[in-house]
Design a protein around this motif. Structure first.
Motif, short mmCIF file in Angstrom:
data_model
loop_
_atom_site.label_atom_id
_atom_site.label_comp_id
_atom_site.label_asym_id
_atom_site.label_seq_id
_atom_site.Cartn_x
_atom_site.Cartn_y
_atom_site.Cartn_z
N PHE A 267 3.23 0.75 7.27
CA PHE A 267 1.83 0.97 6.87
C PHE A 267 1.40 0.05 5.75
O PHE A 267 0.21 -0.03 5.42
CB PHE A 267 1.65 2.43 6.46
CG PHE A 267 2.20 2.76 5.10
CD1 PHE A 267 3.51 2.46 4.77
CD2 PHE A 267 1.40 3.35 4.14
CE1 PHE A 267 4.01 2.73 3.52
CE2 PHE A 267 1.90 3.63 2.87
CZ PHE A 267 3.21 3.32 2.56
N LYS A 268 2.34 -0.64 5.12
CA LYS A 268 2.00 -1.55 4.02
C LYS A 268 1.09 -2.67 4.50
O LYS A 268 0.41 -3.30 3.70
CB LYS A 268 3.27 -2.13 3.40
CG LYS A 268 4.20 -1.09 2.80
CD LYS A 268 3.71 -0.62 1.45
CE LYS A 268 4.67 0.40 0.86
NZ LYS A 268 4.24 0.92 -0.43
N ASN B 189 9.05 -3.06 1.77
CA ASN B 189 8.05 -3.13 2.83
C ASN B 189 6.74 -3.76 2.38
O ASN B 189 6.12 -4.52 3.13
CB ASN B 189 7.77 -1.73 3.38
CG ASN B 189 8.91 -1.24 4.25
OD1 ASN B 189 9.57 -2.03 4.92
ND2 ASN B 189 9.17 0.06 4.22
N LYS C 113 -5.15 1.24 2.65
CA LYS C 113 -4.33 2.40 3.03
C LYS C 113 -5.18 3.61 3.37
O LYS C 113 -4.77 4.48 4.14
CB LYS C 113 -3.36 2.72 1.90
CG LYS C 113 -2.22 1.73 1.80
CD LYS C 113 -1.12 2.34 0.97
CE LYS C 113 0.06 1.41 0.79
NZ LYS C 113 1.11 2.07 -0.01
N TYR D 295 2.98 13.65 3.59
CA TYR D 295 3.08 12.23 3.30
C TYR D 295 4.28 11.91 2.40
O TYR D 295 4.47 12.57 1.36
CB TYR D 295 1.77 11.79 2.61
CG TYR D 295 1.73 10.32 2.35
CD1 TYR D 295 1.36 9.44 3.36
CD2 TYR D 295 2.10 9.81 1.11
CE1 TYR D 295 1.37 8.07 3.13
CE2 TYR D 295 2.12 8.44 0.88
CZ TYR D 295 1.74 7.59 1.90
OH TYR D 295 1.76 6.25 1.68
N GLY E 91 5.75 7.68 -2.81
CA GLY E 91 6.42 6.83 -3.80
C GLY E 91 5.40 6.58 -4.90
O GLY E 91 5.24 7.35 -5.84
N GLY E 92 4.65 5.47 -4.75
CA GLY E 92 3.54 5.20 -5.67
C GLY E 92 2.36 6.12 -5.41
O GLY E 92 1.48 6.27 -6.26
N GLY E 93 2.34 6.71 -4.24
CA GLY E 93 1.30 7.71 -3.92
C GLY E 93 0.01 7.11 -3.37
O GLY E 93 -0.96 7.84 -3.13
N VAL E 94 0.00 5.80 -3.15
CA VAL E 94 -1.25 5.14 -2.74
C VAL E 94 -1.78 5.69 -1.41
O VAL E 94 -2.98 5.91 -1.25
CB VAL E 94 -1.04 3.61 -2.60
CG1 VAL E 94 -2.37 2.92 -2.39
CG2 VAL E 94 -0.35 3.07 -3.82
N GLY E 95 -0.88 5.91 -0.47
CA GLY E 95 -1.31 6.41 0.83
C GLY E 95 -1.93 7.79 0.72
O GLY E 95 -2.96 8.09 1.33
N GLY F 159 11.80 3.41 0.22
CA GLY F 159 10.37 3.19 -0.09
C GLY F 159 9.81 4.20 -1.09
O GLY F 159 8.81 3.93 -1.74
N GLU G 107 11.78 7.64 5.30
CA GLU G 107 10.67 8.28 4.60
C GLU G 107 9.93 9.23 5.54
O GLU G 107 9.53 10.33 5.16
CB GLU G 107 9.70 7.22 4.04
CG GLU G 107 10.30 6.28 2.99
CD GLU G 107 11.14 5.13 3.56
OE1 GLU G 107 11.31 5.06 4.81
OE2 GLU G 107 11.61 4.29 2.77
N THR H 36 5.69 6.35 8.04
CA THR H 36 5.11 5.18 7.39
C THR H 36 5.72 3.85 7.81
O THR H 36 5.19 2.80 7.45
CB THR H 36 5.24 5.35 5.86
OG1 THR H 36 6.52 5.95 5.58
CG2 THR H 36 4.15 6.25 5.32
C1 LIG Z 1 8.22 3.32 4.50
C2 LIG Z 1 7.54 3.74 3.23
N1 LIG Z 1 7.04 4.97 3.14
C3 LIG Z 1 6.40 5.40 2.02
C4 LIG Z 1 6.27 4.59 0.90
C5 LIG Z 1 5.55 5.12 -0.30
O1 LIG Z 1 4.24 4.64 -0.34
P1 LIG Z 1 3.13 5.07 -1.35
O2 LIG Z 1 3.08 4.04 -2.41
O3 LIG Z 1 1.86 5.08 -0.56
O4 LIG Z 1 3.47 6.43 -1.89
C6 LIG Z 1 6.78 3.28 0.95
C7 LIG Z 1 6.64 2.38 -0.21
O5 LIG Z 1 7.34 1.41 -0.37
C8 LIG Z 1 7.41 2.84 2.14
O6 LIG Z 1 7.91 1.61 2.24
#
Ligand SMILES: Cc1ncc(COP(=O)(O)O)c(C=O)c1O
Ligand SMILES: [Zn+2]
Length: 428
Positions: free
Chosen positions: A124-125, A151, A230, A251, A254-258, A316, A365, A393
């Motif tokens: 999804f990146k 990713n 995203k 969901y 990680g960074g939570g952006v999604g 991730g 993930e 993701t």
């Molecule tokens: C496969 C996968 N899922 C989820 C995440 C977390 O993403 P987010 O920053 O949107 O929380 C990442 C981030 O590297 C990822 O690579």
């Protein structure tokens, strides 16, 4: 009007291609100019969010449905100013797959898997990279620099190359090996760091500070447009459900952006009147080896504390401290959602289980998210008749190390048969 790819060709009859109006700080409320590059809020260091003049959105849902099936179909709600600014590798839409066998196994009414593994570079990146790189180029940025858990680096490398922009990437040496190869193949300047993404982030910030004319820091939420890409996950989920919202969205955070992006997208659709009713309960899933958001959620805190010695196979989501933690916590609480962590053993078993049940080879993930649904159904937090959307993701196939096939004659191993031998076929 359409070009060869069926993409909406440009502003027509005074209709704005993008209705971007300004940037807003979600912490202090300040408004900033969106026509120049902006990083964090100068007053308090918060990430900035793009805001749109939704009254100027002249398109209808039906017109959107007739556009090319990529994320640019929502261009009125994206920051790029015209079709000439679009850097594309054919990103989106991704399938929202019903998984009836898995739903029955979990005991939930309806389970839908948004399979982001089909995007360019396998995760999804690509959404964040497509919009982030396009907008950076449009604003005249000269070079991009970022830390990554793998990713995002792979995706930004591909889109930066496509845009003709240099990219400097720093990733933990423990990140999935394929993502290194993707960065190198796309010509990015790759640096491996003996540490975590937080360490890589400090090194990138220092390199940018040394040469700010050349490099712009596009780390997670340090610029406002990755999240805009995203958020199209949220638009697609609503559109694919017939302009409706599910009961629960789960969901891997990680960074939570999604997660923040889906929350933002659904707010925009509600304000436009394209969907109505109750927001889905948003669930942030982490791994027990790195769960700062979960700990903050449980403690009733507004921000997270950095997680020490973070480690999980779901690489991730190994983010010890997210810049947007307060927004994730806000989104989860505002929607009546929750946050929980699952173990590596549990998510790896789930990965195998979902593969055999549905033919979906999830990324670790994504498997964590299914494990979380299993737990939440078990505790009754998710009801038996609810509709649940889980985000896978990334593609499971970019994590060969997560499900190794051992060759040998021992238990659980796969033997090599002599070419004049005989296959020991199992029944069933
Ligand atoms: C496969 C996968 N899922 C989820 C995440 C977390 O993403 P987010 O920053 O949107 O929380 C990442 C981030 O590297 C990822 O690579
Ligand atoms: Zn501010």
């Amino acid at each position: 009007m359409s070009d060869d790819a069926g993409r909406d060709a440009g502003p027509t009859e005074g209709r704005a291609w993008s209705t971007l109006s300004h940037l807003e700080c979600p912490r202090c409320g300040d408004h900033l100019d969106a026509s120049v590059h902006q990083g964090l809020c100068p007053r308090d260091g918060s990430p900035l969010l793009a805001r749109y003049d939704l009254a100027r959105v002249a398109v209808t849902r039906e017109e959107v449905e007739r556009r090319a099936p990529d994320l640019w179909r929502y261009h009125e709600l994206l920051p790029v100013q015209g079709p000439e600014g679009v850097v594309t590798l054919g990103e989106g839409m991704t399938p929202l797959l019903a998984a009836p066998r898995l739903a029955a196994d979990l005991g939930v009414g309806r389970l839908l898997v948004k399979d982001e593994g089909l995007l360019p570079t396998g995760s999804f990146k690509a959404r964040g990279a497509a919009v982030g790189v396009s907008r950076a180029r449009e604003l005249g940025v000269r070079g991009l620099a970022m830390p990554t858990n793998g990713n995002a680096g792979a995706a930004w490398a591909a889109y930066a190359a496509r845009a003709g922009l240099p990219l400097l990437v720093a990733m933990p040496v423990g990140a999935p090996a394929i993502t290194r190869a993707e960065c190198v193949a796309a010509g990015a300047q790759l640096h491996l760091v003996d540490g975590l993404i937080s360490d890589a982030g400090k090194l990138v910030a220092a390199a940018v500070a040394e040469d700010p004319d050349r490099w712009t820091d596009v780390a997670t939420l340090k610029e406002p447009y990755r999240i805009e890409g995203k958020k199209t996950m949220g638009f697609e989920i609503a559109e694919q459900l017939g302009w409706r919202m599910p009961d629960v969205v789960v969901y891997p955070t990680g960074g939570g952006v999604g997660l923040i992006g889906i929350w933002k997208a659904l707010h925009e659709l509600l304000e436009l009147g394209w969907v109505s009713g109750r927001m889905p309960r948003l669930v942030a899933v982490q791994a027990t080896g790195c769960a700062p958001i979960v700990r903050a959620f449980e403690a009733g805190a507004e921000v997270s504390e950095p997680w020490v010695d973070a480690s999980t196979v779901a690489f991730g989501i190994t983010v010890p401290k997210a810049l947007g933690d307060f927004l994730v916590l806000r989104a989860v609480r505002e929607t009546g959602g929750t946050a929980l962590a699952v173990d590596d053993d549990e998510l790896l078993a789930e990965l195998q289980h979902v593969g055999s049940l549905e033919g979906l080879v999830l990324c670790p993930e994504g498997a964590a998210v299914v494990s979380a649904v299993r737990r939440l159904r078990g505790s009754g937090w998710i009801g038996a008749d609810e509709e649940v959307v889980v985000l896978n993701t990334g593609a499971g196939i970019i994590y060969p190390e997560a499900l190794p096939v051992r060759v040998g004659d021992g238990p659980g191993e796969v033997p090599v048969v002599a070419k004049d031998g005989r296959l020991e076929v199992r029944r069933g």
